[in-house]
Design a protein around this motif. Structure first.
Motif, PDB file in Angstrom:
ATOM      1  N   PHE A  47       0.926  -1.200  -0.128  1.00  0.00           N
ATOM      2  CA  PHE A  47      -0.036  -0.008   0.014  1.00  0.00           C
ATOM      3  C   PHE A  47       0.965   1.038  -0.161  1.00  0.00           C
ATOM      4  CE2 PHE A  47      -2.232   3.247   2.765  1.00  0.00           C
ATOM      5  CZ  PHE A  47      -2.917   3.846   2.180  1.00  0.00           C
ATOM      6  N   THR A  49       1.289   5.554  -0.639  1.00  0.00           N
ATOM      7  CA  THR A  49       0.624   6.913  -0.335  1.00  0.00           C
ATOM      8  C   THR A  49       1.738   7.945  -0.659  1.00  0.00           C
ATOM      9  OG1 THR A  49      -0.620   6.354   1.310  1.00  0.00           O
ATOM     10  CG2 THR A  49      -0.350   8.694   0.921  1.00  0.00           C
ATOM     11  N   TYR A  86      -6.581   2.363  -6.941  1.00  0.00           N
ATOM     12  CA  TYR A  86      -5.982   3.512  -6.707  1.00  0.00           C
ATOM     13  C   TYR A  86      -7.161   4.530  -6.282  1.00  0.00           C
ATOM     14  CZ  TYR A  86      -7.088   4.896 -11.663  1.00  0.00           C
ATOM     15  OH  TYR A  86      -7.834   5.244 -12.336  1.00  0.00           O
ATOM     16  N   HIS A  94      -3.388   7.217  -3.162  1.00  0.00           N
ATOM     17  CA  HIS A  94      -2.956   6.117  -2.604  1.00  0.00           C
ATOM     18  C   HIS A  94      -3.327   4.816  -3.608  1.00  0.00           C
ATOM     19  CE1 HIS A  94      -3.802   7.588   1.600  1.00  0.00           C
ATOM     20  NE2 HIS A  94      -4.709   8.019   1.109  1.00  0.00           N
ATOM     21  N   PHE A  96      -2.343   0.303  -4.485  1.00  0.00           N
ATOM     22  CA  PHE A  96      -1.733  -0.809  -3.957  1.00  0.00           C
ATOM     23  C   PHE A  96      -1.084  -1.238  -5.260  1.00  0.00           C
ATOM     24  CE2 PHE A  96      -5.711   0.047  -1.944  1.00  0.00           C
ATOM     25  CZ  PHE A  96      -5.504  -0.506  -0.463  1.00  0.00           C
ATOM     26  N   ASP A 138       4.874   3.819   2.686  1.00  0.00           N
ATOM     27  CA  ASP A 138       4.524   2.260   2.217  1.00  0.00           C
ATOM     28  C   ASP A 138       4.302   1.493   3.192  1.00  0.00           C
ATOM     29  OD1 ASP A 138       7.344   2.270   2.505  1.00  0.00           O
ATOM     30  OD2 ASP A 138       7.536   0.579   1.375  1.00  0.00           O
ATOM     31  N   LEU A 141       0.942  -5.445   3.171  1.00  0.00           N
ATOM     32  CA  LEU A 141      -0.134  -6.039   3.690  1.00  0.00           C
ATOM     33  C   LEU A 141       0.003  -7.665   3.833  1.00  0.00           C
ATOM     34  CD1 LEU A 141      -2.805  -4.359   1.284  1.00  0.00           C
ATOM     35  CD2 LEU A 141      -1.815  -3.660   3.281  1.00  0.00           C
ATOM     36  N   TYR A 147      -5.972  -6.368   3.329  1.00  0.00           N
ATOM     37  CA  TYR A 147      -6.255  -5.571   1.802  1.00  0.00           C
ATOM     38  C   TYR A 147      -7.452  -4.980   1.454  1.00  0.00           C
ATOM     39  CZ  TYR A 147      -5.903  -5.085  -3.598  1.00  0.00           C
ATOM     40  OH  TYR A 147      -5.634  -4.838  -4.830  1.00  0.00           O
ATOM     41  N   LYS A 150      -8.123  -2.377   4.082  1.00  0.00           N
ATOM     42  CA  LYS A 150      -7.268  -0.973   3.518  1.00  0.00           C
ATOM     43  C   LYS A 150      -8.096  -0.193   2.550  1.00  0.00           C
ATOM     44  CE  LYS A 150      -3.738   0.241   5.090  1.00  0.00           C
ATOM     45  NZ  LYS A 150      -3.443   1.314   6.240  1.00  0.00           N
ATOM     46  N   TRP A 151      -8.448  -0.990   1.497  1.00  0.00           N
ATOM     47  CA  TRP A 151      -9.187  -0.720   0.386  1.00  0.00           C
ATOM     48  C   TRP A 151     -10.402   0.107   0.764  1.00  0.00           C
ATOM     49  CZ3 TRP A 151      -8.803   2.058  -3.791  1.00  0.00           C
ATOM     50  CH2 TRP A 151      -9.869   2.006  -4.535  1.00  0.00           C
ATOM     51  N   VAL A 154      -9.509   3.355   2.077  1.00  0.00           N
ATOM     52  CA  VAL A 154      -8.934   4.419   1.036  1.00  0.00           C
ATOM     53  C   VAL A 154      -9.894   4.781   0.169  1.00  0.00           C
ATOM     54  CG1 VAL A 154      -7.695   4.314  -0.873  1.00  0.00           C
ATOM     55  CG2 VAL A 154      -6.586   3.630   1.075  1.00  0.00           C
TER      56      VAL A 154
END
Length: 181
Positions: A47, A49, A86, A94, A96, A138, A141, A147, A150-151, A154
């Motif tokens: 991940f 940013t 993204y 952000h 992946f 960074d 994961l 994942y 986090k998605w 985001v």
């Protein structure tokens, strides 16, 4: 004179900020970032940013998203990095990604796409560089749950920022490759 009095009531004593006080000999940095550490897996999903220089709100345009997307789409073939989902926010991105076994190093790859995108974004928006902050964040994961969680977090960024009411309303997001965990 007493440091508390000299620095103001209740203030902590000043530290010696001279170059000799640091082993490297340079001034202490304003912000400290954690080192970019290796993963515990062979090819993890990472991940990322990356923020714009001075957090300028320049990225949330169709042109900027397209520039980044085109670079990231070519990245798998040219650099060995596969970008998944993204979100392009006004002042940061952000996304992946996963590296192939023979991929460029993470730092080289990030430097490459930031450099190429900076030139193209500056030309497109008729602005002067710098476009990106020098560093990036960074995180490796650890699981498919990580994942997914986090998605979801985001994807909600534009909603939390008050830019849209619903995730589906934010036009500057997408998925380039399906990164299976």
């Amino acid at each position: 004179m007493n440091d508390k009095i000299e620095n103001g009531a209740g203030a902590l004593p000043r530290r010696n900020a001279s170059p000799a006080a640091r082993p490297e000999g340079g001034p202490s940095p304003r912000f400290r970032h954690l080192a970019h550490l290796p993963s515990f897996r062979d090819n993890p999903i990472v991940f990322f940013t990356a923020c714009t220089f001075q957090r300028r709100k320049i990225l949330a345009t169709r042109n900027c998203e397209q520039i980044l997307r085109e670079i990231w789409e070519r990245s798998a073939k040219h650099d060995g990095w596969w970008v998944g989902s993204y979100v392009v926010m006004p002042d940061h991105v952000h996304f992946f990604a996963r590296a192939a076994v023979d991929a460029r190093s993470k730092a080289e790859w990030v430097g490459m796409w930031k450099s190429v995108s900076a030139r193209r974004i500056a030309a497109t928006l008729s602005i002067k560089p710098s476009i990106w902050q020098p560093d990036y964040f960074d995180r490796y994961l650890r699981s498919s749950e990580s994942y997914s969680d986090k998605w979801q977090y985001v994807a909600q960024n534009p909603v939390r920022a008050g830019l849209v009411i619903s995730v589906a309303d934010w036009p500057y997001r997408g998925t380039i490759n399906d990164l299976m965990f």
